[in-house]
Scaffold this active site. Structure first.
Site, PDB file in Angstrom:
ATOM      1  N   GLU A  47       0.863  -1.196   0.000  1.00  0.00           N
ATOM      2  CA  GLU A  47       0.000   0.000   0.000  1.00  0.00           C
ATOM      3  C   GLU A  47       0.898   1.245   0.000  1.00  0.00           C
ATOM      4  O   GLU A  47       1.988   1.234   0.602  1.00  0.00           O
ATOM      5  CB  GLU A  47      -0.832  -0.028   1.291  1.00  0.00           C
ATOM      6  CG  GLU A  47      -1.684   1.191   1.540  1.00  0.00           C
ATOM      7  CD  GLU A  47      -2.263   1.204   2.975  1.00  0.00           C
ATOM      8  OE1 GLU A  47      -1.539   0.911   3.947  1.00  0.00           O
ATOM      9  OE2 GLU A  47      -3.465   1.509   3.099  1.00  0.00           O
ATOM     10  N   ASN A 110      -7.072   6.142  -1.593  1.00  0.00           N
ATOM     11  CA  ASN A 110      -5.956   5.234  -1.334  1.00  0.00           C
ATOM     12  C   ASN A 110      -6.183   4.074  -2.307  1.00  0.00           C
ATOM     13  O   ASN A 110      -7.118   3.284  -2.133  1.00  0.00           O
ATOM     14  CB  ASN A 110      -6.015   4.789   0.138  1.00  0.00           C
ATOM     15  CG  ASN A 110      -4.788   4.006   0.541  1.00  0.00           C
ATOM     16  OD1 ASN A 110      -4.065   3.488  -0.297  1.00  0.00           O
ATOM     17  ND2 ASN A 110      -4.571   3.891   1.842  1.00  0.00           N
ATOM     18  N   LYS A 127      -9.482   1.978  -1.739  1.00  0.00           N
ATOM     19  CA  LYS A 127      -9.652   1.417  -0.390  1.00  0.00           C
ATOM     20  C   LYS A 127     -11.000   1.792   0.233  1.00  0.00           C
ATOM     21  O   LYS A 127     -11.377   2.974   0.261  1.00  0.00           O
ATOM     22  CB  LYS A 127      -8.500   1.909   0.503  1.00  0.00           C
ATOM     23  CG  LYS A 127      -8.441   1.272   1.889  1.00  0.00           C
ATOM     24  CD  LYS A 127      -7.155   1.726   2.591  1.00  0.00           C
ATOM     25  CE  LYS A 127      -6.991   1.158   3.978  1.00  0.00           C
ATOM     26  NZ  LYS A 127      -5.729   1.599   4.602  1.00  0.00           N
ATOM     27  N   GLU A 146      -5.999   8.701   7.825  1.00  0.00           N
ATOM     28  CA  GLU A 146      -6.572   8.230   6.553  1.00  0.00           C
ATOM     29  C   GLU A 146      -7.988   8.755   6.327  1.00  0.00           C
ATOM     30  O   GLU A 146      -8.399   8.994   5.198  1.00  0.00           O
ATOM     31  CB  GLU A 146      -6.563   6.703   6.497  1.00  0.00           C
ATOM     32  CG  GLU A 146      -5.183   6.138   6.273  1.00  0.00           C
ATOM     33  CD  GLU A 146      -5.245   4.697   5.812  1.00  0.00           C
ATOM     34  OE1 GLU A 146      -5.782   4.420   4.749  1.00  0.00           O
ATOM     35  OE2 GLU A 146      -4.732   3.843   6.559  1.00  0.00           O
ATOM     36  N   CYS A 171      -4.704  -2.987   3.047  1.00  0.00           N
ATOM     37  CA  CYS A 171      -4.395  -2.887   4.472  1.00  0.00           C
ATOM     38  C   CYS A 171      -5.565  -3.169   5.400  1.00  0.00           C
ATOM     39  O   CYS A 171      -5.902  -4.309   5.652  1.00  0.00           O
ATOM     40  CB  CYS A 171      -3.761  -1.534   4.777  1.00  0.00           C
ATOM     41  SG  CYS A 171      -2.900  -1.618   6.370  1.00  0.00           S
ATOM     42  N   ASN A 196       0.408  -1.153   5.290  1.00  0.00           N
ATOM     43  CA  ASN A 196       1.342  -0.431   6.179  1.00  0.00           C
ATOM     44  C   ASN A 196       0.724  -0.529   7.557  1.00  0.00           C
ATOM     45  O   ASN A 196      -0.300   0.110   7.827  1.00  0.00           O
ATOM     46  CB  ASN A 196       1.385   1.071   5.859  1.00  0.00           C
ATOM     47  CG  ASN A 196       2.163   1.430   4.613  1.00  0.00           C
ATOM     48  OD1 ASN A 196       3.307   1.859   4.686  1.00  0.00           O
ATOM     49  ND2 ASN A 196       1.529   1.285   3.460  1.00  0.00           N
TER      50      ASN A 196
HETATM   51  N1  CDV Z   1      -2.819   1.392   6.621  1.00  0.00           N
HETATM   52  C1  CDV Z   1      -3.725   0.813   7.449  1.00  0.00           C
HETATM   53  O1  CDV Z   1      -4.868   0.617   7.076  1.00  0.00           O
HETATM   54  N2  CDV Z   1      -3.283   0.490   8.696  1.00  0.00           N
HETATM   55  C2  CDV Z   1      -4.136  -0.051   9.713  1.00  0.00           C
HETATM   56  C3  CDV Z   1      -3.645   0.331  11.088  1.00  0.00           C
HETATM   57  C4  CDV Z   1      -3.898   1.770  11.370  1.00  0.00           C
HETATM   58  C5  CDV Z   1      -4.307  -0.468  12.184  1.00  0.00           C
HETATM   59  C6  CDV Z   1      -4.224  -1.575   9.628  1.00  0.00           C
HETATM   60  O2  CDV Z   1      -5.344  -2.085   9.713  1.00  0.00           O
HETATM   61  O3  CDV Z   1      -3.202  -2.249   9.540  1.00  0.00           O
END
Ligand code: CDV
Length: 319
Positions: A47, A110, A127, A146, A171, A196
């Site tokens: 990501e 995203n 996303k 975000e 993510c 991430n």
């Molecule tokens: N980039 C993300 O979506 N990170 C989230 C963190 C903030 C918990 C994740 O679900 O990994």
């Protein structure tokens, strides 16, 4: 005719704020060359793979924020990656911040794209589950903005590519059962997920020690319960003072991890994926047509949240 795809993970170590797009694209090209040398057809990158994870900072000035976003794809900075993909006959998945204009209004997503072995973009995903918060919260060691910097995407589609049915997520999406099931209902055989994930979870620091476990748990459950392959790829390591998990892995429809990265740096690892192995699960335990009971699942779409806690108090919270 067996349907094998050699899928590589192109895990990235940290990208600092001062790193240029050219430097980052050079690292992506390196990983792509390594993957090609061992027979990969497709490489999955993380990501927001072109920049540092900027939602950790509260930025009010658009002139400071906008350079983190791509206005078009490919563009001059990413063209070397597309050219290399075409030259090597390799596909890729790439996450990045997208700034677009819809009816005269700037909209930020995203985003992840899927590029086929001819270098053509064959899928785009924006996303859906955006974690974190919208306003500056000074009590946190670092921000997770975000919700401020992106708009949720419309949903989870799938694409016919690499001889099978491919879905994408990003993510936080990987933690939600709905993500996999909506793609599973469209026949997804291969789900690609860049992430991430900071080790430290400010609203729930008691989760910090479990962050790698939760990463694997979510993706293994999603793979097994939908009879599909899942490829999860991290941007890992210490980035601008924030440590993020690695744990990139490829998971079979059995729920078993068949390949994983073992560092928190730039690292390529690969697995041969048999898309036909999905059928063993899709035709038996998770034959949706035979066994699902949608009449009992109405609340999943009718209601967004649990309304009350067990003690009758209203649910409030942070993520
Ligand atoms: N980039 C993300 O979506 N990170 C989230 C963190 C903030 C918990 C994740 O679900 O990994």
């Amino acid at each position: 005719m067996p349907r094998y795809v050699n899928v590589a993970m192109g895990q990235l170590g940290p990208i600092q704020r001062s790193d240029s797009r050219a430097q980052v694209v050079g690292r992506l090209c390196d990983l792509m060359r390594q993957a090609h040398a061992v027979g990969a057809h497709l490489i999955v990158f993380p990501e927001l793979a072109l920049t540092t994870f900027f939602p950790r900072w509260y930025i009010e000035d658009e002139a400071e924020l906008n350079p983190y976003y791509e206005l078009e794809m490919p563009n001059a900075a990413t063209m070397p990656l597309f050219n290399l993909a075409r030259e090597l006959g390799m596909g890729f998945y790439l996450g990045y911040a997208e700034l677009t204009n819809e009816g005269g209004v700037d909209v930020r997503y995203n985003t992840a794209i899927l590029v086929d072995r001819s270098g053509a973009i064959v899928g785009k995903y924006r996303k859906v589950h955006l974690p974190g918060h919208r306003e500056h919260e000074p009590w946190r060691r670092f921000q997770h903005l975000e919700k401020r910097y992106f708009t949720p995407g419309p949903g989870f589609g799938v694409t016919q590519a690499f001889g099978g049915i491919v879905g994408m997520a990003l993510c936080n999406d990987r933690r939600w059962a709905e993500t996999y099931r909506v793609m599973g209902l469209q026949g997804a055989e291969l789900v690609l997920i860049g992430y991430n994930t900071p080790v430290h979870n400010a609203p729930a620091p008691q989760h910090d020690d479990l962050s790698l476990f939760h990463n694997a748990l979510s993706m293994q459950a999603g793979a097994y319960q939908n009879g599909c392959w899942v490829v999860g790829v991290a941007k890992a390591g210490l980035e601008e003072g924030v440590d993020s998990i690695g744990g990139s892995c490829i998971i079979a429809p059995s729920g078993e991890v068949v390949a994983r990265c073992h560092t928190k740096d730039d690292e390529m690892a690969i697995a041969r994926i048999d898309l036909d192995f999905c059928a063993v699960y899709k035709r038996t335990t998770f034959n949706f047509d035979l066994h699902r009971q949608p009449h009992a699942y109405g609340l999943i779409v009718e209601r967004k949240g649990e309304t009350l806690m067990a003690d009758g108090s209203p649910l409030t919270g942070q993520a």
